[in-house]
Design a protein around this motif. Structure first.
Motif, PDB file in Angstrom:
ATOM      1  N   VAL A 159       1.276  -3.743   1.098  1.00  0.00           N
ATOM      2  CA  VAL A 159       0.994  -4.670  -0.008  1.00  0.00           C
ATOM      3  C   VAL A 159       0.784  -6.080   0.518  1.00  0.00           C
ATOM      4  O   VAL A 159       1.734  -6.795   0.852  1.00  0.00           O
ATOM      5  N   ASP A 160      -0.468  -6.477   0.613  1.00  0.00           N
ATOM      6  CA  ASP A 160      -0.809  -7.844   0.983  1.00  0.00           C
ATOM      7  C   ASP A 160      -2.254  -8.109   0.570  1.00  0.00           C
ATOM      8  O   ASP A 160      -2.902  -7.256  -0.041  1.00  0.00           O
ATOM      9  N   ALA A 161      -2.738  -9.276   0.904  1.00  0.00           N
ATOM     10  CA  ALA A 161      -4.078  -9.692   0.464  1.00  0.00           C
ATOM     11  C   ALA A 161      -5.197  -9.026   1.244  1.00  0.00           C
ATOM     12  O   ALA A 161      -6.377  -9.260   0.939  1.00  0.00           O
ATOM     13  N   HIS A 162      -4.859  -8.180   2.234  1.00  0.00           N
ATOM     14  CA  HIS A 162      -5.884  -7.562   3.075  1.00  0.00           C
ATOM     15  C   HIS A 162      -5.914  -6.044   2.976  1.00  0.00           C
ATOM     16  O   HIS A 162      -6.957  -5.436   3.209  1.00  0.00           O
ATOM     17  N   PHE A 180      13.275 -10.699 -11.395  1.00  0.00           N
ATOM     18  CA  PHE A 180      13.257  -9.562 -10.493  1.00  0.00           C
ATOM     19  C   PHE A 180      13.525  -9.984  -9.046  1.00  0.00           C
ATOM     20  O   PHE A 180      13.405 -11.139  -8.674  1.00  0.00           O
ATOM     21  N   SER A 181      13.858  -8.993  -8.241  1.00  0.00           N
ATOM     22  CA  SER A 181      14.250  -9.211  -6.861  1.00  0.00           C
ATOM     23  C   SER A 181      13.151  -9.873  -6.040  1.00  0.00           C
ATOM     24  O   SER A 181      11.958  -9.602  -6.213  1.00  0.00           O
ATOM     25  N   ARG A 182      13.581 -10.674  -5.097  1.00  0.00           N
ATOM     26  CA  ARG A 182      12.646 -11.288  -4.152  1.00  0.00           C
ATOM     27  C   ARG A 182      11.949 -10.239  -3.294  1.00  0.00           C
ATOM     28  O   ARG A 182      10.934 -10.538  -2.658  1.00  0.00           O
ATOM     29  N   LEU A 183      12.489  -9.013  -3.251  1.00  0.00           N
ATOM     30  CA  LEU A 183      11.839  -7.951  -2.487  1.00  0.00           C
ATOM     31  C   LEU A 183      10.597  -7.423  -3.198  1.00  0.00           C
ATOM     32  O   LEU A 183       9.738  -6.807  -2.562  1.00  0.00           O
ATOM     33  N   LEU A 184      10.493  -7.649  -4.495  1.00  0.00           N
ATOM     34  CA  LEU A 184       9.275  -7.299  -5.222  1.00  0.00           C
ATOM     35  C   LEU A 184       8.193  -8.328  -4.928  1.00  0.00           C
ATOM     36  O   LEU A 184       7.075  -7.980  -4.526  1.00  0.00           O
ATOM     37  N   ILE A 185       8.528  -9.582  -5.140  1.00  0.00           N
ATOM     38  CA  ILE A 185       7.655 -10.703  -4.773  1.00  0.00           C
ATOM     39  C   ILE A 185       8.526 -11.949  -4.730  1.00  0.00           C
ATOM     40  O   ILE A 185       9.423 -12.121  -5.563  1.00  0.00           O
ATOM     41  N   ASP A 186       8.281 -12.814  -3.753  1.00  0.00           N
ATOM     42  CA  ASP A 186       9.120 -13.989  -3.559  1.00  0.00           C
ATOM     43  C   ASP A 186       8.535 -15.156  -4.339  1.00  0.00           C
ATOM     44  O   ASP A 186       7.462 -15.665  -4.020  1.00  0.00           O
ATOM     45  N   LEU A 187       9.259 -15.607  -5.356  1.00  0.00           N
ATOM     46  CA  LEU A 187       8.787 -16.677  -6.224  1.00  0.00           C
ATOM     47  C   LEU A 187       8.818 -18.042  -5.551  1.00  0.00           C
ATOM     48  O   LEU A 187       8.244 -18.997  -6.071  1.00  0.00           O
ATOM     49  N   ASN A 188       9.480 -18.141  -4.412  1.00  0.00           N
ATOM     50  CA  ASN A 188       9.502 -19.402  -3.667  1.00  0.00           C
ATOM     51  C   ASN A 188       8.447 -19.433  -2.566  1.00  0.00           C
ATOM     52  O   ASN A 188       8.578 -20.176  -1.589  1.00  0.00           O
ATOM     53  N   VAL A 215      -5.026  -4.434  -4.635  1.00  0.00           N
ATOM     54  CA  VAL A 215      -4.818  -4.179  -6.059  1.00  0.00           C
ATOM     55  C   VAL A 215      -3.346  -4.365  -6.427  1.00  0.00           C
ATOM     56  O   VAL A 215      -3.002  -5.051  -7.394  1.00  0.00           O
ATOM     57  N   GLU A 216      -2.462  -3.771  -5.648  1.00  0.00           N
ATOM     58  CA  GLU A 216      -1.029  -3.910  -5.929  1.00  0.00           C
ATOM     59  C   GLU A 216      -0.560  -5.338  -5.675  1.00  0.00           C
ATOM     60  O   GLU A 216       0.272  -5.873  -6.418  1.00  0.00           O
ATOM     61  N   PHE A 217      -1.097  -5.956  -4.637  1.00  0.00           N
ATOM     62  CA  PHE A 217      -0.741  -7.347  -4.335  1.00  0.00           C
ATOM     63  C   PHE A 217      -1.087  -8.244  -5.527  1.00  0.00           C
ATOM     64  O   PHE A 217      -0.258  -9.034  -5.991  1.00  0.00           O
ATOM     65  N   ARG A 218      -2.319  -8.113  -6.043  1.00  0.00           N
ATOM     66  CA  ARG A 218      -2.739  -8.936  -7.174  1.00  0.00           C
ATOM     67  C   ARG A 218      -1.927  -8.582  -8.427  1.00  0.00           C
ATOM     68  O   ARG A 218      -1.626  -9.462  -9.240  1.00  0.00           O
ATOM     69  N   ARG A 219      -1.574  -7.325  -8.586  1.00  0.00           N
ATOM     70  CA  ARG A 219      -0.783  -6.919  -9.742  1.00  0.00           C
ATOM     71  C   ARG A 219       0.563  -7.639  -9.752  1.00  0.00           C
ATOM     72  O   ARG A 219       1.009  -8.149 -10.797  1.00  0.00           O
ATOM     73  N   ARG A 220       1.220  -7.695  -8.603  1.00  0.00           N
ATOM     74  CA  ARG A 220       2.519  -8.367  -8.537  1.00  0.00           C
ATOM     75  C   ARG A 220       2.379  -9.867  -8.776  1.00  0.00           C
ATOM     76  O   ARG A 220       3.239 -10.485  -9.409  1.00  0.00           O
ATOM     77  N   ILE A 221       1.307 -10.458  -8.266  1.00  0.00           N
ATOM     78  CA  ILE A 221       1.055 -11.876  -8.537  1.00  0.00           C
ATOM     79  C   ILE A 221       0.902 -12.102 -10.034  1.00  0.00           C
ATOM     80  O   ILE A 221       1.548 -12.980 -10.638  1.00  0.00           O
ATOM     81  N   GLU A 222       0.042 -11.318 -10.658  1.00  0.00           N
ATOM     82  CA  GLU A 222      -0.324 -11.549 -12.058  1.00  0.00           C
ATOM     83  C   GLU A 222       0.796 -11.221 -13.033  1.00  0.00           C
ATOM     84  O   GLU A 222       0.956 -11.900 -14.055  1.00  0.00           O
ATOM     85  N   LEU A 223       1.606 -10.195 -12.727  1.00  0.00           N
ATOM     86  CA  LEU A 223       2.648  -9.782 -13.655  1.00  0.00           C
ATOM     87  C   LEU A 223       3.968 -10.522 -13.471  1.00  0.00           C
ATOM     88  O   LEU A 223       4.712 -10.708 -14.441  1.00  0.00           O
ATOM     89  N   PHE A 224       4.275 -10.944 -12.237  1.00  0.00           N
ATOM     90  CA  PHE A 224       5.609 -11.462 -11.958  1.00  0.00           C
ATOM     91  C   PHE A 224       5.617 -12.892 -11.398  1.00  0.00           C
ATOM     92  O   PHE A 224       6.451 -13.696 -11.812  1.00  0.00           O
TER      93      PHE A 224
END
Length: 281
Positions: free
Chosen positions: A113-116, A81-89, A120-129
């Motif tokens: 969407v961030d850690a602050h 998926f796009s780096r705009l969803l979450i950046d894998l680097n 919930v959405e931030f953690r969702r993107r971490i965990e799923l992608f």
């Protein structure tokens, strides 16, 4: 977030796995391979045309990564998926892991969407992608080590021919932190062929907790992050040409005596690390 994604995701798996059973003397990764999004994210509030730009993915990098893996008889892991969803680097602690602004484009669905804020959405993107992609790389590393292989980790990226008014002079660049085992022979070989090669250009490889840090530096593996100018790999012939070129140079560099050793060089991003000789095991 109900408008159709551009382009539509062909799979909901968070990564694409190429030749998983190949011998892992090399492991190829491509963090920014795709401009797709899962259907539930629509276009993140952006005009669909934005996903044809470099802000969404590294143009041409996926084609090079797949061909490079084939030429090296190596497995590869590509982001789905796009780096705009979450950046894998990016590491989880990097504030740019979910980009809110990229090269002048505001990403509306990422605003909170961030850690602050929207944790919930931030953690969702971490965990799923994010986490599954990195877990798959570690799985390949574990298999290599079980076979007593010290893998060379190769990351494939691409860069725009110009940045605002600056015309970038490099055809390709090599990014690195403190471990120069692959860098020196690659720079020498490519420059001998007449290429203008960036040494930590157009970006720096000294990025805290990035993909190469997580999967190479902490393990003491030789590695390199390759950048190739996008106009050179925009079509299949260019991707084939650069994959073949890098395959030859990588094989030559990795054949040097003593290169395939676990050696801990550390990172410039760790201020507590003394400048000293690497540790060999």
């Amino acid at each position: 977030m109900h408008d159709l994604p551009h382009p539509a995701a062909t799979s909901l798996d968070p990564f694409e796995l190429v030749s998983p059973e190949a011998r892992a003397d090399f492991i190829v990764v491509c963090d920014h391979a795709s401009n797709a999004l899962p259907p539930e994210y629509g276009t993140l509030g952006l005009d669909p045309a934005a996903f044809e730009r470099h802000i969404a993915y590294d143009i041409g990098a996926a084609g090079v990564a797949r061909r490079l893996a084939e030429a090296l008889s190596a497995p590869a892991v590509l982001g789905r998926f796009s780096r705009l969803l979450i950046d894998l680097n990016r590491g989880e602690d990097d504030p740019t892991i979910v980009m809110k602004l990229s090269d002048g484009a505001i990403i509306p669905a990422n605003r909170e969407v961030d850690a602050h804020r929207d944790v919930v959405e931030f953690r969702r993107r971490i965990e799923l992608f994010h986490a599954p992609y990195h877990a798959e790389i570690e799985k390949l590393i574990g298999r290599a080590r079980a076979q007593d292989i010290v893998p060379v980790i190769v990351s494939v990226h691409s860069f725009t021919p110009r940045w605002r008014a600056f015309v970038r002079p490099w055809e390709t660049g090599l990014l690195w932190d403190r471990d120069d085992r692959m860098i020196v022979p690659l720079l020498t070989g490519l420059r001998a062929q007449g290429f203008t090669v960036g040494d930590n250009e157009p970006y720096t490889g000294k990025l805290k907790n990035d993909c190469m840090y997580a999967h190479a530096t902490v393990h003491g593996f030789p590695h390199v992050l390759i950048e190739i100018r996008q106009d050179l790999i925009a079509d299949e012939s260019g991707q084939e040409e650069w994959a073949a070129r890098y395959a030859k140079h990588l094989l030559d560099a990795a054949s040097a005596p003593g290169l395939r050793e676990v050696r801990f060089f550390g990172s410039h991003t760790d201020p507590s690390l003394p400048i000293s000789a690497p540790i060999s095991l």
